[in-house]
Design an enzyme around this catalytic site. Structure first.
Site, PDB file in Angstrom:
ATOM      1  N   ASP A   1      -0.179 -33.157  23.661  1.00  0.00           N
ATOM      2  CA  ASP A   1      -1.130 -32.902  22.565  1.00  0.00           C
ATOM      3  C   ASP A   1      -1.509 -34.173  21.805  1.00  0.00           C
ATOM      4  O   ASP A   1      -2.679 -34.383  21.475  1.00  0.00           O
ATOM      5  CB  ASP A   1      -0.550 -31.895  21.564  1.00  0.00           C
ATOM      6  CG  ASP A   1      -0.489 -30.479  22.125  1.00  0.00           C
ATOM      7  OD1 ASP A   1      -1.015 -30.242  23.222  1.00  0.00           O
ATOM      8  OD2 ASP A   1       0.099 -29.609  21.452  1.00  0.00           O
TER       9      ASP A   1
ATOM     10  N   GLU B   1     -28.486 -44.659  12.807  1.00  0.00           N
ATOM     11  CA  GLU B   1     -29.157 -43.715  11.898  1.00  0.00           C
ATOM     12  C   GLU B   1     -28.557 -43.766  10.497  1.00  0.00           C
ATOM     13  O   GLU B   1     -29.116 -43.222   9.562  1.00  0.00           O
ATOM     14  CB  GLU B   1     -29.055 -42.290  12.439  1.00  0.00           C
ATOM     15  CG  GLU B   1     -29.981 -42.007  13.618  1.00  0.00           C
ATOM     16  CD  GLU B   1     -29.979 -40.532  13.984  1.00  0.00           C
ATOM     17  OE1 GLU B   1     -30.720 -39.757  13.364  1.00  0.00           O
ATOM     18  OE2 GLU B   1     -29.196 -40.158  14.892  1.00  0.00           O
TER      19      GLU B   1
HETATM   20  N1  ASP Z   1       2.339 -28.685  22.735  1.00  0.00           N
HETATM   21  C1  ASP Z   1       2.862 -29.484  23.808  1.00  0.00           C
HETATM   22  C2  ASP Z   1       3.209 -30.851  23.235  1.00  0.00           C
HETATM   23  O1  ASP Z   1       2.335 -31.617  23.001  1.00  0.00           O
HETATM   24  C3  ASP Z   1       1.903 -29.581  24.925  1.00  0.00           C
HETATM   25  C4  ASP Z   1       2.329 -30.451  26.073  1.00  0.00           C
HETATM   26  O2  ASP Z   1       3.276 -31.197  26.022  1.00  0.00           O
HETATM   27  O3  ASP Z   1       1.633 -30.409  27.109  1.00  0.00           O
HETATM   28  O4  ASP Z   1       4.363 -31.112  23.032  1.00  0.00           O
END
Ligand code: ASP
Length: 354
Positions: free
Chosen positions: A118, A311
């Protein structure tokens, strides 16, 4: 007949030769720093799509990836056990300090960091800016939990160790291995919630491939990183607050004002299109900039370059253009830049170079 001193020299020479021969055949020493993530995730029951990130220890991850002992000698250390949605400054500083400490010793040839996907791109870019070594540093995660059928973690970890053990990976900055692909920290972006092929490098392309323990490098990063970076976390206990505000139809300046009220030293605009926003939102950002909050314009689009004065009149409003950095990466760079300066002109220079 040998005199005592001749004998000593002969024994010493033999010892040095033996050590030399041993060194030539020795495998590189890699340290795996574990932080959690889906790569260490466990399902309550097999086949259940739900799972808890960071449930398994680094030792279990190593045990699930047979054959790594042919690539390197490695040890594992648990830095944290979290889903990377919970990544925070405390873990970042601890991870970066430990990595720098290990990389400074001649015994360590490279580092692998296991991490959730994430926020992997943010941690990778942070390390890219504060690691003080040319030795390989490779982040790795997985999209399926460790207990899943066809878990992708073990081969990802195997490939990450192979890249970290490869002298060819030196000097490329922090790298990421995922699903047989190799990415530069600055360029990587998560693009799919659950697909194995989630990471891409939208602007410059992937850096190479890591396929069953063999790395291919397609190009070399040209922006400043690691040993060429001016940023350091030595003595840093806290990083400045920077918030990201998201532009959309009919947006007013409320989120910008809330960020300023919360004490933000910087604001990154996840703008529409080329880093644009409604007039009320731009007005609120201009008011923040006038108060000394550094405003960086990035984009919610997902690829492309946000250039100055297209812009939006950055010169007149005192804004910084993020260029190729997406909002989450721009936030990382801005936080480190704010440790040194609050000048928009100087921070634009930083965005031009990193
Ligand atoms: N929620 C998890 C994390 O980031 C997702 C993952 O690892 O793919 O720890």
């Amino acid at each position: 007949m040998y005199t005592t001193s001749r004998l000593k020299i002969a024994v010493l020479t033999l010892a040095v030769m033996t050590a030399g021969l041993a060194a030539a055949g020795e495998l590189p020493n890699i340290v795996i720093l574990a932080t959690g993530g889906t790569i260490a995730g466990a399902q309550p029951t097999e086949g259940d799509p739900g799972y808890k990130s960071g449930s398994l220890s680094i030792d279990s991850l190593i045990a699930a990836a047979p054959g790594m002992d042919k690539l390197a000698r490695f040890t594992g250390e648990q830095i944290a056990s979290i889903g990377s949605q919970d990544m925070n400054d405390e873990v970042w500083l601890k991870l970066a300090r430990r990595a720098n400490q290990l990389l400074a010793t001649p015994e360590v040839d490279g580092i692998v960091v296991t991490h959730g996907t994430d926020t992997l791109e943010e941690t990778a870019y942070f390390l890219n800016l504060v690691i003080r070594s040319d030795k390989p540093v490779v982040l790795v995660g997985s999209m399926r939990p460790a207990t899943s059928t066809s878990a992708d973690g073990p081969l990802n970890l195997y490939n990450a160790v192979a890249v970290a053990a490869d002298p060819g990976a030196s000097g490329l900055g922090v790298l990421v291995v995922s699903n047989d692909d190799l990415f530069a920290a600055r360029e990587i972006q998560k693009t799919n919630t659950t697909d194995l092929q989630t990471f891409i490098s939208p602007n410059r392309g992937q850096l190479g491939e890591a396929y069953y323990g063999k790395a291919w490098y397609f190009w070399r990063p040209t922006t400043r990183h690691t040993t060429a970076s001016e940023f350091s976390i030595d003595g840093v206990e806290a990083l400045p607050r920077v918030d990201i505000v998201y532009a959309h139809e009919n947006a007013d300046g409320m989120m910008v004002k809330a960020a300023v009220a919360a004490g933000a030293k910087g604001i990154v605009l996840a703008g529409v299109g080329d880093g644009n926003a409604t007039k009320p939102m731009v007005d609120a950002l201009a008011a923040a900039a006038a108060k000394g909050v550094v405003v960086v314009r990035s984009t919610r689009v997902g690829s492309g370059i946000v250039r100055r004065n297209i812009e939006v009149n950055d010169d007149a409003l005192g804004f910084v253009a993020s260029l190729e950095l997406n909002p989450q990466k721009a936030r990382v760079l801005l936080r480190l830049a704010l440790l040194k300066t609050q000048s928009p002109a100087e921070i634009q220079r930083v965005f031009n170079e990193y």
